[in-house]
Scaffold this motif. Sequence first.
Motif, PDB file in Angstrom:
ATOM      1  N   ILE A 118     -21.032  72.557   1.826  1.00 32.76           N
ATOM      2  CA  ILE A 118     -21.366  73.950   2.147  1.00 32.76           C
ATOM      3  C   ILE A 118     -20.386  74.512   3.157  1.00 32.76           C
ATOM      4  CG2 ILE A 118     -23.095  75.418   3.263  1.00 32.76           C
ATOM      5  CD1 ILE A 118     -25.240  73.676   1.961  1.00 32.76           C
ATOM      6  N   HIS A 121     -16.988  75.222   1.513  1.00 31.58           N
ATOM      7  CA  HIS A 121     -17.003  76.452   0.711  1.00 31.58           C
ATOM      8  C   HIS A 121     -17.040  77.695   1.590  1.00 31.58           C
ATOM      9  CE1 HIS A 121     -17.171  74.892  -3.361  1.00 31.58           C
ATOM     10  NE2 HIS A 121     -18.053  73.982  -2.975  1.00 31.58           N
ATOM     11  N   GLU A 122     -17.733  77.612   2.710  1.00 29.54           N
ATOM     12  CA  GLU A 122     -17.753  78.749   3.632  1.00 29.54           C
ATOM     13  C   GLU A 122     -16.380  78.977   4.252  1.00 29.54           C
ATOM     14  OE1 GLU A 122     -20.787  77.828   6.418  1.00 29.54           O
ATOM     15  OE2 GLU A 122     -22.433  78.568   5.141  1.00 29.54           O
ATOM     16  N   LYS A 127     -17.832  80.769  -3.505  1.00 30.87           N
ATOM     17  CA  LYS A 127     -19.237  80.912  -3.835  1.00 30.87           C
ATOM     18  C   LYS A 127     -19.941  79.567  -3.709  1.00 30.87           C
ATOM     19  CE  LYS A 127     -18.489  84.641  -7.182  1.00 30.87           C
ATOM     20  NZ  LYS A 127     -18.639  85.050  -8.604  1.00 30.87           N
ATOM     21  N   HIS A 128     -21.257  79.636  -3.453  1.00 31.59           N
ATOM     22  CA  HIS A 128     -22.071  78.427  -3.388  1.00 31.59           C
ATOM     23  C   HIS A 128     -22.856  78.258  -4.686  1.00 31.59           C
ATOM     24  CE1 HIS A 128     -21.238  77.682   0.812  1.00 31.59           C
ATOM     25  NE2 HIS A 128     -21.618  78.903   1.128  1.00 31.59           N
ATOM     26  N   PHE A 129     -23.016  77.012  -5.114  1.00 27.06           N
ATOM     27  CA  PHE A 129     -23.912  76.649  -6.205  1.00 27.06           C
ATOM     28  C   PHE A 129     -23.636  77.474  -7.472  1.00 27.06           C
ATOM     29  CE2 PHE A 129     -26.351  76.210  -2.171  1.00 27.06           C
ATOM     30  CZ  PHE A 129     -26.259  74.833  -2.088  1.00 27.06           C
ATOM     31  N   TYR A 130     -22.393  77.446  -7.907  1.00 27.16           N
ATOM     32  CA  TYR A 130     -21.988  78.204  -9.086  1.00 27.16           C
ATOM     33  C   TYR A 130     -21.731  77.309 -10.299  1.00 27.16           C
ATOM     34  CZ  TYR A 130     -17.358  76.495  -7.846  1.00 27.16           C
ATOM     35  OH  TYR A 130     -16.302  75.687  -7.536  1.00 27.16           O
ATOM     36  N   SER A 134     -23.238  71.438  -9.071  1.00 24.75           N
ATOM     37  CA  SER A 134     -24.030  71.783  -7.892  1.00 24.75           C
ATOM     38  C   SER A 134     -25.513  71.880  -8.220  1.00 24.75           C
ATOM     39  CB  SER A 134     -23.542  73.100  -7.294  1.00 24.75           C
ATOM     40  OG  SER A 134     -23.602  74.142  -8.248  1.00 24.75           O
TER      41      SER A 134
END
Length: 204
Positions: A118, A121-122, A127-130, A134
């Motif tokens: 996380i 990605h930040e 994007k998260h959980f794409y 994930s």
Amino acid sequence: MASKNNKNSGTSSDMPILVRCGFGFLVFVAELLLFGVLGLCLFWIIYYCGGVAWTRDVSKQLNLHYILMIGGFIFFNGQAILAYRCFACCKKIYTKVIHSGFFVLAISSVTAGLMSAIKAHEDAADKHFYSLHSWVGLATMGMFALQFMVGFVSFLVLLCCDNATIKFRQRLLPTHITFGLIVFGMAIVTCLTGLMQTARHTLR
């Protein structure tokens, strides 16, 4: 009555010598594969990918994610599954504590691995959980946490009223074992899809 209990105890000393040797060989192969997977991952990350980091380097943060997830989902989870085989000579309560200890290490490793992904990605503004990886990983983590909580309450906490809950625990045990193997299979799928996703981004 004592002889009946001993007959039903299923100790390894009651097995023929060839069965015991074959069983020990299979456990050895399983341990070799678990250590081999973790060792190859560490070698790949350190020798080819430049090591790990918690901040300031997205690629190294993801490297840490790989190690922690494989270490938690595969290595520690696999050791937890094998605990009842490798420590069969110990008292059952000690085996349960070892089994739970490996699960705690697995959950800790997986949680830290998720946080490192996380954060990476930040830092990269991604994007998260794409991806499929994930979402399969989130489902696996949820099932993993549920397996631990149900097992901890049912097979450790309820020992305080052993006589009243023994039938419940005996009925729950096959489901607990089957569900654990399903979670382990999903963990393997999660790690494989993650490595495939990394290869796709690296080689294109």
